[in-house]
Design an enzyme around this catalytic site. Structure first.
Site, PDB file in Angstrom:
ATOM      1  N   ASP A   1       0.817  -1.458   0.281  1.00 27.53           N
ATOM      2  CA  ASP A   1      -0.375  -0.229   0.008  1.00 27.53           C
ATOM      3  C   ASP A   1       0.715   1.210   0.019  1.00 27.53           C
ATOM      4  OD1 ASP A   1      -2.589   1.497   0.469  1.00 27.53           O
ATOM      5  OD2 ASP A   1      -2.504   1.144   1.958  1.00 27.53           O
TER       6      ASP A   1
ATOM      7  N   GLU B   1      10.093 -24.974 -24.166  1.00 29.04           N
ATOM      8  CA  GLU B   1       9.060 -23.450 -24.761  1.00 29.04           C
ATOM      9  C   GLU B   1       7.625 -24.397 -25.080  1.00 29.04           C
ATOM     10  OE1 GLU B   1      10.139 -20.954 -27.261  1.00 29.04           O
ATOM     11  OE2 GLU B   1       7.937 -20.127 -27.338  1.00 29.04           O
TER      12      GLU B   1
END
Ligand code: FUB
Length: 328
Positions: A39, A206
């Site tokens: 925050d 991949e």
């Protein structure tokens, strides 16, 4: 259409900002492993520097229809991870051999994203990190899948701030850019994990994502190409690889017959939410399927102050997933 189990505009917790929820059923209840957004005020940039998270909290819930999630407190902090310098991004968890494993990305002391592992006897933590990152690991967003035969796989990779473009040669090239236009898009990576869950068996591969005609999804096809946030689940014997499209802000999925692909693109799971990022997990619990995801509604739209939510997910008879509109 069946009633939704829970209104989709309701954050699971509101006392902290949370994102990237990875949900699992452990010890008979739902455990959620989110990022813990800070925050603080920050400018957004394409490198994701505003996502400066420093620790993880674990959430749990018994019943998505009626209960709020419980926050089990801090489960792991950056200060306790010797190899990590900053940015604890999207984590995941797995259970094997009597141990709970928390997988997470962070930048090392050279500002290169790596994947780490921490262990605990409890799904709620606290988790003790390994002294070094997984050898040969890179990029972000690890998601671990343990198949019916006990084989464990980790899926990972993210474009832009997630640095996947920089690893196309197998080595880190800081100035590398990704393919463009009609070139095949970069795919997420998959590696089988060793039996102790602490290392890759071999070099990551991949994953190929193709269209309905078997052609690789192109880099310029931003409605369908892989961006970040992979998740694997199995439904009716098929492997479902789902992910975020990043720039077009969708959660989409592709289906295959092998956990390492190839996968054929199928469609959209979730249309864009409030905030730039979208990231999710899918889990079966007590005979129903749930989508856990996040948006930035709790902060009024601040990209790096997000909140995790869940909603029920439905399949059509042919195994396709019904698209969810988050605010209807
Ligand atoms: O939370 C930081 C990053 O934002 C995650 O690693 C991405 O998937 C995106 O949600």
């Amino acid at each position: 259409m069946a009633e939704r189990t829970k209104p989709t505009n309701e954050p699971l917790v509101t006392h902290i900002y949370t994102a990237d929820p990875s949900a699992h059923v452990f010890e008979g209840k739902l455990y959620i492993y989110p990022s813990h957004d800070l925050d603080y005020e920050a400018e957004s940039n394409d490198n994701g520097d505003q996502y400066a998270m420093e620790d993880y909290h674990v959430l749990s819930m018994d019943d998505p229809a009626s209960s709020k999630a419980v926050d089990h407190g801090e489960a792991l902090h950056l200060r306790d991870i010797p190899w990590a310098k900053k940015q604890l991004w999207a984590p995941d968890a797995a259970y094997k051999n009597g141990t709970y494993y928390l997988f997470f990305p962070a930048k090392d002391h050279d500002d290169i994203f790596r994947l780490g592992v921490a262990t605990s006897a409890s799904p709620a933590g606290p988790f003790a990190p390994q002294p070094s990152y997984i050898p040969g690991s890179y990029s972000i967003d690890p998601a671990v899948w343990i198949d019916d035969d006990g084989a464990a796989y980790v899926y990972f990779g993210g474009l832009w701030g997630g640095q996947l473009e920089k690893w196309q040669t197998g080595e880190f090239r800081p100035d590398a850019t990704g393919p463009s236009g009609s070139e095949p898009a970069l795919g997420p990576r998959v590696a089988r994990l060793t039996d102790d869950m602490l290392a890759f068996e071999g070099t990551p591969k991949e994953i190929s994502i193709v269209d309905e005609d078997g052609r690789p999804i192109q880099a310029g096809d931003e409605d369908r190409r892989y961006f970040e946030g992979p998740w694997m689940h199995k439904y009716n014997g098929k492997y479902y690889l789902s992910y975020s499209t990043g720039t077009t802000h969708k959660l989409v999925y592709a289906v295959g017959d092998d956990p390492q692909g190839p996968f054929t693109f199928k469609g959209t799971i979730l249309t864009p939410v409030i905030g730039w990022t979208t990231h999710h997990s899918i889990v079966e619990y007590k005979g129903k399927w749930y989508l856990f995801y996040h948006d930035s509604s709790l902060s009024g739209g601040v990209n790096h102050k997000r909140c995790v939510k869940c909603t029920e997910l439905f399949y059509n008879e042919d195994g396709t997933i019904r698209t969810i509109e988050p605010y209807e």
